[in-house]
Enzyme design. Structure first.
Site, mmCIF file in Angstrom:
data_model
loop_
_atom_site.group_PDB
_atom_site.id
_atom_site.type_symbol
_atom_site.label_atom_id
_atom_site.label_comp_id
_atom_site.label_asym_id
_atom_site.label_seq_id
_atom_site.Cartn_x
_atom_site.Cartn_y
_atom_site.Cartn_z
ATOM 1 N N GLU A 165 34.305 52.250 60.954
ATOM 2 C CA GLU A 165 35.191 53.381 61.178
ATOM 3 C C GLU A 165 36.604 53.085 60.648
ATOM 4 O O GLU A 165 36.963 51.912 60.465
ATOM 5 C CB GLU A 165 35.269 53.651 62.693
ATOM 6 C CG GLU A 165 33.948 54.088 63.312
ATOM 7 C CD GLU A 165 33.605 55.557 63.057
ATOM 8 O OE1 GLU A 165 33.673 55.987 61.886
ATOM 9 O OE2 GLU A 165 33.246 56.250 64.015
ATOM 10 N N HIS A 221 33.909 56.699 56.702
ATOM 11 C CA HIS A 221 33.206 55.480 57.139
ATOM 12 C C HIS A 221 31.978 55.211 56.270
ATOM 13 O O HIS A 221 31.384 56.131 55.704
ATOM 14 C CB HIS A 221 32.862 55.505 58.638
ATOM 15 C CG HIS A 221 31.762 56.428 59.047
ATOM 16 N ND1 HIS A 221 31.712 57.046 60.285
ATOM 17 C CD2 HIS A 221 30.631 56.839 58.416
ATOM 18 C CE1 HIS A 221 30.628 57.773 60.378
ATOM 19 N NE2 HIS A 221 29.947 57.672 59.267
ATOM 20 N N ASP A 276 23.078 50.110 60.625
ATOM 21 C CA ASP A 276 23.655 50.215 61.961
ATOM 22 C C ASP A 276 22.639 50.680 62.995
ATOM 23 O O ASP A 276 21.538 51.131 62.650
ATOM 24 C CB ASP A 276 24.875 51.157 61.940
ATOM 25 C CG ASP A 276 24.684 52.364 61.042
ATOM 26 O OD1 ASP A 276 23.519 52.748 60.818
ATOM 27 O OD2 ASP A 276 25.674 52.906 60.557
ATOM 28 N N ASN A 296 35.031 60.986 57.817
ATOM 29 C CA ASN A 296 36.266 60.210 57.969
ATOM 30 C C ASN A 296 36.298 58.998 57.033
ATOM 31 O O ASN A 296 37.133 58.118 57.185
ATOM 32 C CB ASN A 296 36.440 59.763 59.423
ATOM 33 C CG ASN A 296 35.319 58.838 59.893
ATOM 34 O OD1 ASN A 296 34.445 58.482 59.109
ATOM 35 N ND2 ASN A 296 35.354 58.454 61.149
HETATM 36 C C1 F6R Z 1 24.366 55.742 59.201
HETATM 37 C C2 F6R Z 1 25.443 55.479 58.246
HETATM 38 C C3 F6R Z 1 26.582 56.446 58.177
HETATM 39 C C4 F6R Z 1 26.140 57.762 57.526
HETATM 40 C C5 F6R Z 1 27.289 58.778 57.537
HETATM 41 C C6 F6R Z 1 26.881 60.087 56.929
HETATM 42 O O1 F6R Z 1 23.412 54.735 59.133
HETATM 43 O O2 F6R Z 1 25.421 54.509 57.541
HETATM 44 O O3 F6R Z 1 27.647 55.887 57.441
HETATM 45 O O4 F6R Z 1 25.739 57.509 56.222
HETATM 46 O O5 F6R Z 1 27.715 58.992 58.853
HETATM 47 O O6 F6R Z 1 25.925 60.698 57.729
HETATM 48 P P1 F6R Z 1 25.185 62.030 57.254
HETATM 49 O O7 F6R Z 1 24.316 61.650 56.134
HETATM 50 O O8 F6R Z 1 24.392 62.455 58.470
HETATM 51 O O9 F6R Z 1 26.246 62.993 56.874
#
Ligand code: F6R
Length: 246
Positions: free
Chosen positions: A143, A138, A67, A136
């Site tokens: 999302e 994702h 992303d 959440n």
């Molecule tokens: C970002 C992504 C998100 C993160 C998730 C956890 O490229 O793919 O799904 O893996 O938001 O983020 P952290 O590791 O910062 O808790």
């Protein structure tokens, strides 16, 4: 799902790095999907270490990031382009043309998403998708929703995700509220998936992903039907799991 629980977060990260490393050793022209965020930082550190030690060669690897924020240029310090350069790409032997990250400044984001899908297909699909998970549920920036998007798409970030990621932005930096994300279908088509979750803040999402019913409100729960998923957890992230999901 193959679930491994480690005492410490560093052990979970190292195990994930070893799995990624073996993928590259076994298939030097692997196509990888990569996440950003806090969780992959120690994984990328270990991969950089294995590269510096002469064990890993990235010269034939292709990567697609999951992303990117909409409205952030590649040289913006908050962009995922910048993150990836700092955390991994500056430390390994990949040429720019092997690296794919959505362009947050694309004039036509929808067209950018379509081109990204074509590029993934052109590369032969993803061999291994490395994922984190949001509180959440994702994965990528897919999302919670009513209907999951199969393909790479533009997303409105939820209040929870914005709050979670606010820690990366200073007062003077405007936090984007939209992003582009690889779709659930594209992630599910990866031949292998490895997900890492560490810390107690992820315990509820981890339980829902593994033990809950499959629900687009918990996007990671779809991984239950993927044929090759390995989940590396530390003790804290696994805290809400019980034997057989009782
Ligand atoms: C970002 C992504 C998100 C993160 C998730 C956890 O490229 O793919 O799904 O893996 O938001 O983020 P952290 O590791 O910062 O808790």
């Amino acid at each position: 799902m193959n679930i491994r629980v480690f005492e410490h977060d560093m052990q979970a990260a190292q195990a994930a790095a070893f799995l990624l490393a073996s993928q590259i050793l076994e298939k030097p022209d692997s196509v990888l999907a990569l996440p950003t965020g806090s969780t992959p930082v120690p994984v990328y550190k270990e991969l950089a270490h294995l590269t510096a030690s002469g064990i890993l060669d990235w010269s034939r690897v292709t990567t697609f990031n999951l992303d990117e924020y909409l409205g952030l240029a590649a040289d913006d310090e908050q962009s995922y382009h910048h993150f990836m350069h700092e955390q991994l790409f500056s430390k390994i032997n990949m040429r720019p043309e092997q690296i794919h990250i959505l362009d947050g400044m694309a004039a036509d984001p929808e067209a950018e998403c379509l081109a990204y899908e074509r590029a993934i297909r052109g590369a032969g699909g993803i061999d291994l998708a490395f994922l984190g998970i949001g509180r959440n549920g994702h994965i990528g920036f897919n999302e919670p929703t009513e209907i999951m998007s199969a393909m790479t798409h533009v997303v409105d970030l939820t209040a929870e995700t914005l709050a979670d990621n606010a820690r990366f932005f200073t007062k003077n930096q405007k936090q984007p509220t939209q992003a582009m994300s690889m779709g659930i279908g594209t992630i599910m088509q990866a031949r292998q998936i490895v997900l890492v979750a560490t810390g107690g803040g992820k315990a509820r999402a981890v339980r829902q992903m593994i033990c809950g019913s499959m629900d687009p409100q918990i996007p990671a729960s779809i991984l239950q039907i993927h044929k090759s998923v390995t989940i590396f957890l530390d003790r804290a992230a696994a805290a809400a799991l019980k034997a057989n999901c009782d």
